[in-house]
Design a protein around this motif. Structure first.
Motif, PDB file in Angstrom:
ATOM      1  N   ILE A 275     -56.456 -23.797  37.280  1.00  0.00           N
ATOM      2  CA  ILE A 275     -56.600 -22.095  37.381  1.00  0.00           C
ATOM      3  C   ILE A 275     -56.735 -21.680  35.881  1.00  0.00           C
ATOM      4  O   ILE A 275     -57.778 -20.669  35.687  1.00  0.00           O
ATOM      5  N   LEU A 276     -56.206 -22.218  34.965  1.00  0.00           N
ATOM      6  CA  LEU A 276     -56.281 -21.766  33.562  1.00  0.00           C
ATOM      7  C   LEU A 276     -57.850 -21.938  33.080  1.00  0.00           C
ATOM      8  O   LEU A 276     -58.173 -20.924  32.379  1.00  0.00           O
ATOM      9  N   ARG A 277     -58.410 -23.106  33.460  1.00  0.00           N
ATOM     10  CA  ARG A 277     -59.809 -23.348  33.029  1.00  0.00           C
ATOM     11  C   ARG A 277     -60.695 -22.151  33.795  1.00  0.00           C
ATOM     12  O   ARG A 277     -61.560 -21.740  33.050  1.00  0.00           O
ATOM     13  N   LEU A 278     -60.145 -21.993  35.069  1.00  0.00           N
ATOM     14  CA  LEU A 278     -61.105 -20.834  35.591  1.00  0.00           C
ATOM     15  C   LEU A 278     -60.817 -19.531  34.984  1.00  0.00           C
ATOM     16  O   LEU A 278     -61.871 -18.716  35.194  1.00  0.00           O
ATOM     17  N   GLN A 327     -53.445 -22.098  24.574  1.00  0.00           N
ATOM     18  CA  GLN A 327     -54.184 -23.154  24.305  1.00  0.00           C
ATOM     19  C   GLN A 327     -55.613 -22.884  25.105  1.00  0.00           C
ATOM     20  O   GLN A 327     -56.615 -23.755  24.914  1.00  0.00           O
ATOM     21  N   HIS A 328     -55.563 -22.215  26.326  1.00  0.00           N
ATOM     22  CA  HIS A 328     -56.582 -21.946  26.967  1.00  0.00           C
ATOM     23  C   HIS A 328     -57.305 -20.774  26.625  1.00  0.00           C
ATOM     24  O   HIS A 328     -58.421 -20.175  27.366  1.00  0.00           O
ATOM     25  N   GLY A 329     -57.138 -20.049  25.795  1.00  0.00           N
ATOM     26  CA  GLY A 329     -57.756 -19.137  24.974  1.00  0.00           C
ATOM     27  C   GLY A 329     -57.107 -17.663  25.518  1.00  0.00           C
ATOM     28  O   GLY A 329     -57.764 -16.687  25.395  1.00  0.00           O
ATOM     29  N   ILE A 330     -55.925 -17.770  25.979  1.00  0.00           N
ATOM     30  CA  ILE A 330     -55.275 -16.802  26.643  1.00  0.00           C
ATOM     31  C   ILE A 330     -54.062 -16.241  25.830  1.00  0.00           C
ATOM     32  O   ILE A 330     -52.998 -16.939  25.877  1.00  0.00           O
ATOM     33  N   GLU A 331     -54.038 -14.916  25.342  1.00  0.00           N
ATOM     34  CA  GLU A 331     -53.034 -14.489  25.035  1.00  0.00           C
ATOM     35  C   GLU A 331     -51.830 -14.002  25.824  1.00  0.00           C
ATOM     36  O   GLU A 331     -51.903 -13.649  27.071  1.00  0.00           O
ATOM     37  N   VAL A 332     -50.672 -14.455  25.316  1.00  0.00           N
ATOM     38  CA  VAL A 332     -49.329 -14.321  26.136  1.00  0.00           C
ATOM     39  C   VAL A 332     -48.665 -13.013  25.570  1.00  0.00           C
ATOM     40  O   VAL A 332     -48.167 -13.108  24.376  1.00  0.00           O
ATOM     41  N   SER A 333     -48.473 -12.057  26.299  1.00  0.00           N
ATOM     42  CA  SER A 333     -47.356 -10.920  25.960  1.00  0.00           C
ATOM     43  C   SER A 333     -46.267 -11.234  26.882  1.00  0.00           C
ATOM     44  O   SER A 333     -46.392 -11.844  27.969  1.00  0.00           O
ATOM     45  N   GLY A 334     -45.277 -10.629  26.443  1.00  0.00           N
ATOM     46  CA  GLY A 334     -43.982 -10.964  27.539  1.00  0.00           C
ATOM     47  C   GLY A 334     -42.928  -9.918  27.478  1.00  0.00           C
ATOM     48  O   GLY A 334     -42.811  -8.928  26.525  1.00  0.00           O
ATOM     49  N   GLY A 335     -42.252  -9.859  28.548  1.00  0.00           N
ATOM     50  CA  GLY A 335     -41.186  -8.754  28.768  1.00  0.00           C
ATOM     51  C   GLY A 335     -39.705  -9.570  28.561  1.00  0.00           C
ATOM     52  O   GLY A 335     -39.624 -10.755  29.030  1.00  0.00           O
ATOM     53  N   PHE A 336     -38.900  -9.019  27.660  1.00  0.00           N
ATOM     54  CA  PHE A 336     -37.741  -9.362  27.297  1.00  0.00           C
ATOM     55  C   PHE A 336     -36.620  -8.312  27.823  1.00  0.00           C
ATOM     56  O   PHE A 336     -36.944  -7.194  27.700  1.00  0.00           O
ATOM     57  N   ILE A 337     -35.470  -8.704  27.981  1.00  0.00           N
ATOM     58  CA  ILE A 337     -34.442  -7.868  28.589  1.00  0.00           C
ATOM     59  C   ILE A 337     -33.351  -8.169  27.818  1.00  0.00           C
ATOM     60  O   ILE A 337     -32.819  -9.297  27.748  1.00  0.00           O
ATOM     61  N   VAL A 338     -32.546  -7.069  27.295  1.00  0.00           N
ATOM     62  CA  VAL A 338     -31.194  -7.055  26.646  1.00  0.00           C
ATOM     63  C   VAL A 338     -30.297  -6.420  27.609  1.00  0.00           C
ATOM     64  O   VAL A 338     -30.608  -5.509  28.329  1.00  0.00           O
ATOM     65  N   GLY A 339     -29.256  -7.096  27.717  1.00  0.00           N
ATOM     66  CA  GLY A 339     -28.397  -6.574  28.774  1.00  0.00           C
ATOM     67  C   GLY A 339     -28.048  -7.713  29.878  1.00  0.00           C
ATOM     68  O   GLY A 339     -27.327  -7.205  30.957  1.00  0.00           O
ATOM     69  N   LEU A 340     -28.614  -8.683  30.077  1.00  0.00           N
ATOM     70  CA  LEU A 340     -28.415  -9.564  31.293  1.00  0.00           C
ATOM     71  C   LEU A 340     -27.214 -10.099  31.108  1.00  0.00           C
ATOM     72  O   LEU A 340     -26.723 -10.436  30.158  1.00  0.00           O
ATOM     73  N   ASP A 341     -26.608 -10.520  32.530  1.00  0.00           N
ATOM     74  CA  ASP A 341     -25.292 -11.160  32.392  1.00  0.00           C
ATOM     75  C   ASP A 341     -25.778 -12.451  32.007  1.00  0.00           C
ATOM     76  O   ASP A 341     -26.837 -13.019  32.282  1.00  0.00           O
ATOM     77  N   GLY A 342     -24.546 -13.025  31.196  1.00  0.00           N
ATOM     78  CA  GLY A 342     -25.090 -14.568  30.530  1.00  0.00           C
ATOM     79  C   GLY A 342     -25.459 -14.331  29.286  1.00  0.00           C
ATOM     80  O   GLY A 342     -25.365 -15.625  28.415  1.00  0.00           O
ATOM     81  N   ASP A 343     -26.152 -13.636  28.726  1.00  0.00           N
ATOM     82  CA  ASP A 343     -26.765 -13.482  27.292  1.00  0.00           C
ATOM     83  C   ASP A 343     -25.383 -12.896  26.569  1.00  0.00           C
ATOM     84  O   ASP A 343     -25.094 -11.814  26.711  1.00  0.00           O
ATOM     85  N   THR A 344     -25.037 -13.882  25.500  1.00  0.00           N
ATOM     86  CA  THR A 344     -23.953 -13.335  24.705  1.00  0.00           C
ATOM     87  C   THR A 344     -24.314 -13.042  23.314  1.00  0.00           C
ATOM     88  O   THR A 344     -23.487 -12.623  22.355  1.00  0.00           O
ATOM     89  N   GLU A 345     -25.764 -13.682  22.933  1.00  0.00           N
ATOM     90  CA  GLU A 345     -26.419 -13.246  21.661  1.00  0.00           C
ATOM     91  C   GLU A 345     -27.824 -13.089  21.961  1.00  0.00           C
ATOM     92  O   GLU A 345     -28.432 -13.555  22.960  1.00  0.00           O
TER      93      GLU A 345
END
Length: 519
Positions: A275-278, A327-345
């Protein structure tokens, strides 16, 4: 015959709006209103139609005087603009019809905020309910509520009935990106997400011929550049996506690769080399991935199992997956969340983003949305605040529930994360950009564009003027020089990333200033 207004409310400024970056390329909004362009294609041919996008131009009294019916679509983040526009339309004597994610999930809130202003609600998808509404409207027996077909939790709307959107109703040169949609629904069920409640867990697919027809429509109208596949998870049906990508690759090759595609997908994309190559062959240059947190505890609680792998920490697995996609030439942008249960730092979030080379890290505070599994759990635990209303703007310092960490501590963590990622000199941001450029694999024909148009050249000149001669200047020029030295073919991408950094830093400063004004 009727005169129909299709009105799209305005968005507040945020990471997602890109309003500061759009000035570099003389665009007014990032993306056009695909839902309303699709609705327009379903209206009777004899109707006269005007599409008003408040992010481009204001709805005028003359528009309201011309029309006799108005259709509105909105997401929660648009609700304040939505309330104002709906009220204006009703006071002008128009028949008001509303639909979209926000009306579907928050009908009671709408009835409370604009009582008596809405004549007809469309809840869920409208491909199979709008034709009946139009018949009912003409016969004078239109119902107040129309709901898309559903069997239990399974959404039954047949998207092969969805027409080619009326792209001709918008001025394309006002937008940075055009939109198409292949599938609706997501096979995963992340606790905080409302996608599966709105569109189901079984992806429903348009045919490849439908998608090629939409690309043809854009091409024939003169569009060249970025096209965003706004699927909830582009690889939700991994078997079906292969022939689609093969068809798109052939279409692109015949026309000289006029489009660069971006989309949204789950991180398990990294496990599917074919899929990445395609995707690379078809001209995909970017993918947005919901990473949320690099910490196992938070991912477990929020039911984000696709971001974990047995025998590896979440940080290791996610980092390896991002690298493979890059490495397949595709930029990754990401969603990140502050406030999830389980995250302490949250230093771990910053470390991951920097190590992975993710320039566009969309970091936001968690909001509990009605109808989600998160909302239901927080209600059971007595943690929803007051009536649970939320602006939908996850860059604002607002929480509608009691977090595990003290509320003020969460706000301070959020301020620390975004002010580190997008600090005033953008030194750390440009370092992430350089990591990305070094990691990106070879590109197909078309790539990230070039400076062969006046628009792109003008963007570069403005970038030099606005960033080069500011406190960002030293890091900015060093980044561009290194990008030109290491990967000259990616220099257009480097300039685009720089402009986006300009936007992110400004939004960060504005969000923090708004928060500090309340202290």
């Amino acid at each position: 015959m009727r005169n129909a207004l299709l009105v799209y409310p305005g968005f507040p400024g945020s990471f997602w709006s890109f309003q500061h970056a759009l000035k570099f390329i003389d665009r007014k909004a990032a993306m056009p209103p695909l839902p309303l362009m699709t609705v327009a294609a379903m209206l009777p041919r004899e109707w006269k139609i005007r599409l008003i996008d408040e992010n481009i131009e204001p709805l005028t009294d003359a528009d309201l005087a011309w029309a006799d019916i108005a259709f509105f679509s909105a997401m929660m983040v648009q609700k304040e603009s939505f309330f104002t526009l709906v009220s204006r339309a009703k006071r002008a004597g128009l028949c008001v019809v509303i639909g979209g994610p926000y009306p579907t999930s928050y009908k009671p809130e709408i009835e409370e905020r604009v009582p008596g202003m809405v004549d007809h609600f469309f809840l869920g998808e409208c491909e199979e309910t709008l034709p009946g509404f139009l018949e009912d409207l003409e016969s004078g027996r239109a119902r107040r509520i129309y709901e898309g077909p559903q069997s239990g939790t399974r959404i039954m709307t047949d998207v092969t009935r969805s027409p080619t959107p009326r792209f001709d109703l918008v001025n394309m040169q006002s937008y940075a990106t055009m939109l198409v949609q292949w599938s609706r629904g997501c096979p995963f069920d992340c606790e905080f997400c409302d996608i599966t409640k709105l569109f189901g867990r079984i992806p429903r697919l348009k045919s490849a011929s439908q998608i090629l027809a939409e690309l043809d429509a854009l091409y024939c109208l003169g569009w060249r550049g970025r096209v965003f596949f706004v699927d909830d998870d582009f690889i939700g049906n991994k078997k079906a996506v292969v022939p689609l990508l093969e068809a798109i690759a052939g279409w692109q090759q015949k026309r000289g690769h006029p489009f660069q595609f971006v989309t949204e997908a789950s991180i398990d994309l990294a496990a599917y080399a074919t899929i990445l190559r395609l995707m690379r062959r078809a001209g995909f240059v970017g993918v947005f991935v919901g990473i949320e947190s690099p910490n196992d505890a938070a991912l477990t609680i929020t039911v984000k199992g696709q971001n974990r792998k047995r025998g590896m920490s979440a940080h290791e697995h996610l980092l390896k997956s991002v690298r493979i996609i890059q490495q397949h030439g595709i930029e990754v942008s990401g969603g990140f969340i502050v406030g999830l249960d389980g995250d302490t730092e949250f230093d771990s979030h910053v470390r991951f983003i920097e190590e992975a080379g993710i320039p566009m890290a969309m970091v936001g505070l968690l909001g509990a949305i009605r109808g989600t599994n998160l909302w239901d759990r927080l209600v059971r635990e007595g943690r929803i605040l007051k009536d649970g209303t939320h602006s939908g703007d996850n860059t604002a310092f607002v929480l509608n529930f009691r977090t595990q960490l003290p509320r003020e501590a969460v706000f301070e963590h959020y301020r620390a994360v975004i002010s580190t990622l997008y600090e005033p000199t953008l030194r750390r941001y440009f370092r992430r950009c350089l990591t990305l450029i070094r990691n990106l694999g070879p590109l197909e024909v078309g790539g990230y564009g070039s400076f062969d148009t006046w628009t792109n050249l003008k963007a570069f000149i403005r970038s030099v003027m606005w960033q080069g001669f500011s406190r960002q200047g030293p890091a900015y020029f060093l980044f561009l020089a290194r990008a030109l030295l290491y990967r000259p073919r990616l220099f257009p991408l480097a300039v685009m990333l720089a402009a986006n950094g300009y936007h992110f830093e400004k939004v960060t400063r504005e969000a923090i200033a708004a928060y500090e004004s309340t202290l």
